[in-house]
Design a protein around this motif. Structure first.
Motif, short mmCIF file in Angstrom:
data_model
loop_
_atom_site.label_atom_id
_atom_site.label_comp_id
_atom_site.label_asym_id
_atom_site.label_seq_id
_atom_site.Cartn_x
_atom_site.Cartn_y
_atom_site.Cartn_z
N SER A 159 6.38 -3.68 -6.12
CA SER A 159 6.66 -2.47 -5.36
C SER A 159 6.14 -2.58 -3.94
O SER A 159 5.01 -3.05 -3.72
CB SER A 159 6.01 -1.26 -6.04
OG SER A 159 6.07 -0.12 -5.20
N LYS A 216 4.94 -0.34 -2.32
CA LYS A 216 3.75 0.51 -2.23
C LYS A 216 2.47 -0.29 -2.45
O LYS A 216 1.38 0.22 -2.20
CB LYS A 216 3.84 1.64 -3.26
CG LYS A 216 4.97 2.63 -2.98
CD LYS A 216 5.00 3.74 -4.02
CE LYS A 216 6.13 4.73 -3.73
NZ LYS A 216 6.19 5.81 -4.75
N ARG A 217 2.60 -1.51 -2.93
CA ARG A 217 1.41 -2.35 -3.13
C ARG A 217 0.93 -3.00 -1.84
O ARG A 217 -0.04 -3.75 -1.84
CB ARG A 217 1.68 -3.40 -4.20
CG ARG A 217 1.93 -2.76 -5.56
CD ARG A 217 1.70 -3.71 -6.70
NE ARG A 217 1.47 -2.99 -7.95
CZ ARG A 217 1.13 -3.56 -9.09
NH1 ARG A 217 0.95 -4.87 -9.14
NH2 ARG A 217 0.94 -2.85 -10.18
N TYR A 242 -0.09 -1.86 2.13
CA TYR A 242 -0.26 -0.90 3.21
C TYR A 242 0.56 -1.39 4.40
O TYR A 242 0.52 -2.57 4.76
CB TYR A 242 -1.73 -0.80 3.59
CG TYR A 242 -1.99 -0.11 4.92
CD1 TYR A 242 -2.09 1.27 5.01
CD2 TYR A 242 -2.11 -0.87 6.09
CE1 TYR A 242 -2.31 1.90 6.22
CE2 TYR A 242 -2.34 -0.25 7.31
CZ TYR A 242 -2.43 1.13 7.38
OH TYR A 242 -2.65 1.74 8.59
#
Length: 442
Positions: free
Chosen positions: A75, A77-78, A80
């Motif tokens: 993902s 989202k892993r 930053y």
């Protein structure tokens, strides 16, 4: 012989090679000597804390690494994500604007706090010079020489170019390759806004790529063996055998996805490798030290990553803002050999942090936990004219993979992934197999 590829080394290069081969349904066996996958970008456990053996960042220009993560279903989202920035508290605040290139950097420089108009013009002069020569230098000189020739200001050198050089090449500007530095600038800040984005893992480095890679390989029926130390490679009638292979396999191809200094011990049988072994053994390396400090009560940095203008630490990461425990900081010292003990490094690192938070009335409490990790040979010394081998070796069907293998990039995660993919694609050509399509993943 039906293709069966042995990959020695379970780091990012070896696993990227294995995944690419598996996508084409070529049989693969990966051998890793340690219990943890990831090579020099892996998780370690200390006193109940899970930390990386060194702090890494990615950038948007790491196209092959990001492609591999997408293929493995990792993902976004892993990671930053932020537009390119350098934040040195009280000294410099530079951030690219959320605009198309080249406006993203131009507006960022105009808005930057801590740079004079002379500094801004100097930055534009360097980038304009590199664009004019299409980022190809007539001769490879040091980064310091390039900065001299383009009349960069002392402030810009100290706060921007030299920190970026050390962060990207892990070699001081007075010794670093200007051509490789130009390559990095070409594909990042001088390219698109997305290419210059700063990407910092929110999970440990083993979980980011190695674990998803192993899960994929397992689904494809491929083998990954940890705690299996290969001690040598021997020729057989139809390929190779490995000393230390508990399964006594026979392999059509071997990929050495190890550190360069490990190649000699594995290839002693091959006299035609002598010159290459000597060249690899002669490579110079640079260290990276990471000091982890955990504070209670938790402290929080102004940004997930900040730079420091003086002291021992060059960069500090707030792991609490990056998915880790609140109050855990990671301070990095790149390409700076130090004779200090671990205890002295931890103390100096705490003193650097204390200067950020201490007031006249209160001092920052000592950290409740500290750990210092030094990778003495973290990267090769990225100097002008440095020797870097190609993927193929003098031994037919024996290949190299690793961040030190010849490419435009320095020793980075992207360099490691690219080298693994290059080894796989070389094997495709040798066995007459088409490279798998970009997004094919079972």
């Amino acid at each position: 012989m039906t293709p069966h590829v042995a990959i020695i080394g379970g780091g990012w290069a070896g696993l990227s090679c294995a995944v690419e081969l598996a996508r084409a349904d070529i049989r693969v066996s990966v051998f890793e000597g340690s219990a943890t996958l990831g090579g020099r970008a892996r998780v370690v456990e200390k006193d109940g804390w899970r930390i990386d053996n060194g702090q890494h960042i990615l950038i948007g220009a790491y196209t092959e690494t990001l492609r591999m993560l997408r293929l493995l279903g990792v993902s976004p989202k892993r990671l930053y994500s932020s537009p390119f920035f350098i934040h040195i508290p009280g000294v410099l605040d530079l951030q690219a604007a959320d605009l198309p290139a080249p406006l993203h950097l131009a507006v960022g420089l105009l808005r930057a706090k801590g740079l004079s108009w002379t500094d801004r013009r100097a930055a534009a002069r360097l980038l304009s010079h590199l664009k004019r020569i299409r980022f190809v230098l007539t001769e490879d000189v040091t980064v310091s020489t390039l900065l001299d020739r383009t009349a960069q200001t002392p402030t810009l050198r100290r706060l921007v170019w030299e920190p970026l050089c050390v962060a990207a090449l892990n070699t001081p500007a007075e010794r670093a390759s200007a051509q490789v530095f130009a390559n990095v600038l070409r594909d990042s800040v001088a390219a698109s806004a997305s290419a210059s984005e700063v990407l910092i893992p929110r999970i440990d480095l083993t979980e980011l790529l190695p674990v998803p890679a192993v899960l994929y390989l397992s689904r494809k029926g491929q083998n990954v063996h940890t705690m299996t130390k290969i001690r040598g490679i021997a020729r057989t009638e139809h390929g190779f055998s490995l000393e230390g292979d508990p399964f006594d396999g026979r392999y059509s191809h071997v990929v050495l996805a190890t550190a360069p200094w490990q190649v000699s011990g594995l290839t002693t049988e091959f006299s035609e490798m002598e010159r290459l072994r000597n060249q690899l053994d002669a490579m110079r390396h640079e260290a990276i030290t990471t000091a982890y400090l955990a504070y209670d009560p938790a402290i929080r940095l102004a940004r997930p990553m900040i730079g420091l203008d003086d002291g021992l630490l060059q960069w500090v990461f707030d792991r609490g803002q990056l998915g880790g425990p609140d109050g855990l900081l990671a301070g990095v010292v790149s390409a700076a050999g130090t004779e200090l003990s671990r205890e002295e490094i931890a103390l100096r690192a705490h003193q650097d942090i204390e200067r950020l938070f201490a007031t006249d009335s209160a001092r920052l409490p000592a950290p409740k936990w500290a750990q210092v990790i030094t990778e003495k040979r973290a990267t090769f010394a990225c100097e002008p004219g440095v020797f870097r081998p190609i993927t193929m070796t003098p031994v037919k069907q024996l290949y190299l993979a690793g961040d030190y293998v010849a490419s435009d990039y320095p020793a980075t995660l992207e360099g490691a992934v690219r080298s693994g993919l290059q080894a796989a694609r070389t094997i495709f050509r040798s066995v007459g197999v088409a490279q798998p399509t970009l997004f094919k993943l079972d």
